[in-house]
Scaffold this active site. Sequence first.
Site, short mmCIF file in Angstrom:
data_model
loop_
_atom_site.label_atom_id
_atom_site.label_comp_id
_atom_site.label_asym_id
_atom_site.label_seq_id
_atom_site.Cartn_x
_atom_site.Cartn_y
_atom_site.Cartn_z
N ASP A 25 0.83 -1.20 0.00
CA ASP A 25 0.00 0.00 0.00
C ASP A 25 0.86 1.25 0.00
OD1 ASP A 25 -2.89 -0.95 1.96
OD2 ASP A 25 -2.01 -1.69 0.12
N TYR A 29 2.34 1.91 -3.37
CA TYR A 29 1.29 2.34 -4.29
C TYR A 29 0.89 3.79 -4.01
CZ TYR A 29 -3.20 2.49 -6.70
OH TYR A 29 -4.24 2.84 -7.50
N ASP A 30 0.67 4.10 -2.72
CA ASP A 30 0.31 5.47 -2.35
C ASP A 30 1.39 6.45 -2.77
OD1 ASP A 30 -1.49 4.81 0.77
OD2 ASP A 30 -2.04 4.65 -1.34
N LYS A 65 -10.47 3.60 9.32
CA LYS A 65 -10.48 3.30 7.89
C LYS A 65 -10.16 1.83 7.74
CE LYS A 65 -8.66 5.05 3.50
NZ LYS A 65 -8.40 3.79 2.86
N LYS A 106 -4.00 8.73 7.41
CA LYS A 106 -3.40 7.39 7.36
C LYS A 106 -2.33 7.22 8.43
CE LYS A 106 -3.28 5.35 3.49
NZ LYS A 106 -3.86 4.66 2.33
N CYS A 128 10.04 -30.48 -0.30
CA CYS A 128 10.76 -31.65 0.17
C CYS A 128 10.03 -32.89 -0.33
CB CYS A 128 10.79 -31.62 1.70
SG CYS A 128 11.30 -33.19 2.42
S1 IVH Z 1 -15.83 6.99 3.25
C1 IVH Z 1 -16.86 9.42 -0.75
N1 IVH Z 1 -15.24 5.63 5.40
O1 IVH Z 1 -11.33 3.86 1.84
C2 IVH Z 1 -15.85 8.49 -0.16
N2 IVH Z 1 -14.23 4.99 3.34
O2 IVH Z 1 -9.54 5.53 0.26
C3 IVH Z 1 -16.49 7.57 0.80
N3 IVH Z 1 -12.78 3.03 3.53
O3 IVH Z 1 -13.10 3.64 -1.19
C4 IVH Z 1 -15.51 6.76 1.56
N4 IVH Z 1 -13.08 2.69 5.68
O4 IVH Z 1 -13.12 1.62 0.40
C5 IVH Z 1 -15.03 5.77 4.07
N5 IVH Z 1 -14.83 4.48 7.36
C6 IVH Z 1 -14.63 4.64 6.06
C7 IVH Z 1 -13.80 3.77 5.33
C8 IVH Z 1 -13.62 3.98 3.97
C9 IVH Z 1 -12.48 2.25 4.57
C10 IVH Z 1 -12.24 2.85 2.16
C11 IVH Z 1 -13.27 2.85 1.07
C12 IVH Z 1 -12.87 3.97 0.15
C13 IVH Z 1 -11.41 4.07 0.45
C14 IVH Z 1 -10.90 5.45 0.07
#
Ligand code: IVH
Length: 695
Positions: free
Chosen positions: A42, A45-46, A127, A324, A436
């Site tokens: 990740d 990639y970021d 997240k 992050k 093996c």
């Molecule tokens: S809100 C309009 N809340 O993170 C955007 N996303 O990097 C709405 N993700 O595509 C996203 N936990 O797959 C939101 N608590 C959370 C999240 C979350 C994981 C993921 C999601 C999104 C990606 C964006």
Amino acid sequence: MTELAVDALDEAAARAELERLARAIAEADRRYYQDARPDLTDAQYDELRRRNQAIEQRFPALVRADSPSHRVGAPPVTAFGKVVHTVPMLSLDNAMTPEEIDEFVARVRRFLKRPEGALDDFVCEPKIDGLSCSLRYEDGVLVRAATRGDGTTGEDVTRNVRTIDDVPVRLHGQAPKVIEVRGEVYMERAAFARLNEEQEEAGELPFANPRNASAGSLRQLDSRITARRPLRFFAYGWGEADPPVAGRYSEFLERLRGWGLVVNPLTAICRTAEEMVAHQAKIGAERPNLPYEIDGVVDKIDEIALQERLGFVGRAPRWAIAHKFPAEQARTRVRDITIQVGRTGALTPVAELEPVNVGGVTVSRATLHNEDFIKAKDIRAGDQVLIQRAGDVIPQVVEVTDAERTGRSDPYVFPRLCPICQSHVDRLEGEVVWRCTGGLVCPAQVAGRLQLLVGRDAFDIEGLGKKQVPQLIEAGLLHQPADLFVLPRNQESLEKLGQLEGWGKRKIDNLVKSIEARRTIPLHRFILGLGIRFTGEVNAKLLARAYGSFSAWRDGMLKLAAGDAEELARLDDVDRVGNALIGALAAFFAEPHNVKAVDDLAAQLTIEDAAAPATATTSPLSGKVVIFTGTLETLGRAEAKARAERFGAKVGSSVSKNTDYLVVGADAGSKAAKAQALGVQTITEQEFLELTDRR
Ligand code: IVH
């Protein structure tokens, strides 16, 4: 390659760099979304995306038509139906530092023209490191589930999502006319570890991390496989909604709970950047103890009317940010490279490291995966390496950081003998793993092998299972297969068994009876019990029928191992016997200690000859309509057709309501999607083979 700082790029260099980044990001997206097996972490990639964004900001005129910042993912594979998201599924901007959170809050205030001192609520929630999914409910009933895909068009994974326990198929209580619930499909760490164990036992490649495992599981064409995968779901948003969602996001989360969805419990309300930073740190400290993986905290303004005013810029909302966690990386030195032998005989190289603290955890070992990985990164004993834990369960080596120094040790040479039992190791064409070949005698594998031996499809010995086999090995009562049949006739061993925990007289009597009952055994069960690679039930039966008796089989196998061309040709002619099986048999019988273990076991037994094949009478396929699609792994098209017909099936060419089975091979096209739409049962080639194995 050393990268120039963005500030140092001239226009030509920037153009070239944007092209390189577009290609690298597209490739990474493809591996992530379509193969579900990314090769970048990740963090890497970021970093590509941040660099791309930074160069685009400096040179707005150079932004490419196919710029990665226009896209959130990659297009869906064709085998699933497509779903157009009427409200796009977007992504989030990232912040890495407290300053960036300060800027975010300031930006929001400026945009809303908030007076000095006025405060807004932000909902701050973990997240989740999974993949986003949209669940459409109409009048409270789940009618469709879709992946994000490229943000505009996703894949129809309704059948798969219906198998997830956290997703109600009908909302509880008062439901709106239409609501698309959005959230994250993920897998808990412990469940992921168990799944990978099963993958490895089945000879499949393990998944790199829980998120890949979730993606691979959700994007299964066969929803029965998904149903066996421990997927979970957290809800955190919405798409289309009738009536519209209003009020506060925090209230909406409560509504989701009331409808029976799962909302993450670690959510807090913060009102300043300082509070958000502190909350993120608190969640970060909790992170290692959470049962699932998270990669940051998402801060969202609470009042929905304000979210609407703020709107979107590019592909991300102005009203939210992903704060992050830093990639957990550290530098240390490789003391040595050692080899671990797994329960299925796979040799995994491991870097023994000078212990180092990585994000609060002391790391002293990191996996080096396989021979090719070491070669590609040219990792040698004594090297200084960058390692990371970013989300992955096992620490990874990112790169060697002092490869230029003098006095480096020689390139690593992968061993050709098992470090545990000294048997030869074998690497099949097209595979990366060395294994093996001393399966029956290698202490690393013996528990797994003996469990297979006593298992239902082989010797089927009641009273010996996953718990008891290691117990008996530990007590010195079992070393190799033949011991199992020596045990009931050896008074001393039986007494010793009686002293072990859980072994009363009745249980011992039953065990003795069940072992004695198996002293006479059909040839194919005997072969299966040896646990030679690729000899599952189907192939064990094939071999038993092809050779008829144990002695004929044994002679044939020894000839094969000695490189006898006639024997090779004979086996090659047997319907459905392929190179992988032949190679595995030859490697197994080339090891004298395996032959001895086979002979010792056979000496205890009466092995029944295999019956000649009868013609199909009551086949499960008789009268059924079968269609093949995609590339099959072991059967050619003509052979597959002939085989189906031999078992009484009709073979069709296009999928319709009248189709009974669609056999799906690799790279299947539109037929699979059509079958799914019509509710036609799809099966794998392996399942087809099993259906046609009963004679
Ligand atoms: S809100 C309009 N809340 O993170 C955007 N996303 O990097 C709405 N993700 O595509 C996203 N936990 O797959 C939101 N608590 C959370 C999240 C979350 C994981 C993921 C999601 C999104 C990606 C964006």
